[in-house]
Design a protein around this motif. Structure first.
Motif, PDB file in Angstrom:
ATOM      1  N   ARG A 194      53.540  47.758  66.162  1.00 55.61           N
ATOM      2  CA  ARG A 194      53.618  47.047  64.884  1.00 55.61           C
ATOM      3  C   ARG A 194      52.237  46.564  64.438  1.00 55.61           C
ATOM      4  NH1 ARG A 194      57.648  44.266  67.235  1.00 55.61           N
ATOM      5  NH2 ARG A 194      56.498  42.311  66.984  1.00 55.61           N
ATOM      6  N   ALA A 195      51.415  46.126  65.392  1.00 54.01           N
ATOM      7  CA  ALA A 195      50.073  45.652  65.049  1.00 54.01           C
ATOM      8  C   ALA A 195      49.250  46.760  64.403  1.00 54.01           C
ATOM      9  CB  ALA A 195      49.372  45.126  66.300  1.00 54.01           C
ATOM     10  N   PHE A 196      49.366  47.980  64.929  1.00 48.48           N
ATOM     11  CA  PHE A 196      48.620  49.095  64.356  1.00 48.48           C
ATOM     12  C   PHE A 196      49.087  49.387  62.932  1.00 48.48           C
ATOM     13  CE2 PHE A 196      48.401  53.638  63.369  1.00 48.48           C
ATOM     14  CZ  PHE A 196      47.031  53.852  63.455  1.00 48.48           C
ATOM     15  N   HIS A 197      50.392  49.473  62.739  1.00 45.73           N
ATOM     16  CA  HIS A 197      50.922  49.797  61.410  1.00 45.73           C
ATOM     17  C   HIS A 197      50.614  48.686  60.402  1.00 45.73           C
ATOM     18  CE1 HIS A 197      53.210  53.565  61.961  1.00 45.73           C
ATOM     19  NE2 HIS A 197      53.208  53.191  63.227  1.00 45.73           N
ATOM     20  N   LEU A 216      61.158  46.028  58.598  1.00 43.64           N
ATOM     21  CA  LEU A 216      61.865  47.282  58.843  1.00 43.64           C
ATOM     22  C   LEU A 216      61.450  47.889  60.182  1.00 43.64           C
ATOM     23  CD1 LEU A 216      61.622  48.888  55.290  1.00 43.64           C
ATOM     24  CD2 LEU A 216      63.731  48.150  56.430  1.00 43.64           C
ATOM     25  N   HIS A 217      60.162  47.804  60.471  1.00 47.45           N
ATOM     26  CA  HIS A 217      59.647  48.342  61.731  1.00 47.45           C
ATOM     27  C   HIS A 217      60.279  47.624  62.914  1.00 47.45           C
ATOM     28  CE1 HIS A 217      55.762  49.910  63.881  1.00 47.45           C
ATOM     29  NE2 HIS A 217      56.864  50.219  64.533  1.00 47.45           N
ATOM     30  N   ALA A 271      60.354  58.238  65.778  1.00 45.51           N
ATOM     31  CA  ALA A 271      60.174  56.888  66.299  1.00 45.51           C
ATOM     32  C   ALA A 271      61.386  56.430  67.078  1.00 45.51           C
ATOM     33  CB  ALA A 271      59.902  55.914  65.142  1.00 45.51           C
ATOM     34  N   ARG A 272      61.189  56.271  68.379  1.00 46.92           N
ATOM     35  CA  ARG A 272      62.125  55.626  69.310  1.00 46.92           C
ATOM     36  C   ARG A 272      61.576  55.748  70.706  1.00 46.92           C
ATOM     37  NH1 ARG A 272      65.832  52.708  68.716  1.00 46.92           N
ATOM     38  NH2 ARG A 272      66.557  52.758  70.792  1.00 46.92           N
TER      39      ARG A 272
END
Length: 272
Positions: A194-197, A216-217, A271-272
């Protein structure tokens, strides 16, 4: 709060074992009455005798004292437990029981759970507690589609306008996701992912968009009731996901719009 700090909160370990440390010795700042300030400003001899300032200069601003938020710590711990799967989909958890494991009262746990209910992670069960929402592959696919609809156009626009040097500055965050993936810990990887996005999207300057995308992430990181992969996200899967961050940065630096579109689409779909 780290994953290890709350790991036993919902597994039934003895109270205090692995429970998050909640400080209760935060410094107290005495509240100064309005009258005292007036006396100082007016040169009150009583105040002068106590060694207080009595001149008419405006009072210095008081430094803010940061106090640890118990509710915030518990919320972080519960979110970590959700991502790791320690809070089992479909299971019901009571605030008093979780509070006992965390070494706190039921109130901050209940408040944190109510926030998770607003986020859609749990639902209220009257007179019992909170049930972890059961999610299926369809919901995961829908979340991935919505994320792609929001983030891919933004990334394409940024690829046209952001200088290569700014993308290079994000390289450490991409590398951090690889290190987190190597641990095999879902919660650790989820945080770095999440930090990267967030860092990528923040370059668009739209804080509301960044917040919506991050919410959403986070929801996309909660485990399924029936995982797509029986063993969950192992190291190999996490490492492959993390490697896509570096590839995406390379495409953004090169302003290769086709590569950005393809890599971002694949990243969200897998993504998972």
């Amino acid at each position: 709060m780290k994953q290890g700090a709350q790991g036993s909160a919902v597994t039934g370990n003895p109270p205090g074992a692995g429970a998050p440390e909640v400080r209760t010795d935060a410094p107290r700042v005495p509240v100064q009455g309005r009258g005292a300030g007036v006396r100082q400003a007016q040169g009150d001899p009583v105040a002068s005798a106590r060694g207080e300032h009595t001149h008419s200069e405006p009072p210095m601003p008081r430094p803010l004292v940061q106090r640890a938020s118990v509710r915030g710590q518990i919320l972080d711990a519960l979110r970590t437990a959700l991502v790791s799967g320690e809070l089992t989909p479909g299971a019901v958890y009571s605030a008093p029981a979780l509070g006992e494991r965390f070494g706190v009262s039921a109130t901050p746990v209940r408040e944190a759970m109510q926030q998770l209910a607003l986020e859609g992670a749990v639902e209220v069960v009257p007179n019992r507690g909170f049930r972890v929402v059961e999610r299926g592959a369809r919901e995961l696919a829908e979340l991935a589609e919505v994320r792609a609809l929001i983030e891919v156009p933004v990334m394409l626009r940024l690829a046209r306008t952001v200088a290569a040097e700014r993308w290079v500055e994000l390289r450490p965050l991409a590398e951090a996701t690889v290190r987190a993936a190597a641990t095999g810990c879902r919660a650790t990887y989820a945080e770095s992912d999440r930090a990267f996005h967030r860092a990528v999207l923040s370059l668009c300057g739209n804080e509301q968009l960044v917040q919506v995308a991050d919410d959403l992430h986070r929801r996309a990181q909660w485990p399924l009731v029936s995982p797509v992969r029986p063993s969950g996200r192992g190291n190999a899967t996490l490492l492959a996901d993390a490697a896509e961050h570096a590839a995406l940065l390379d495409a953004l630096i090169a302003r290769d719009l086709d590569a950005v579109r393809s890599l971002a689409g694949e990243h969200f779909a897998g993504a998972r």
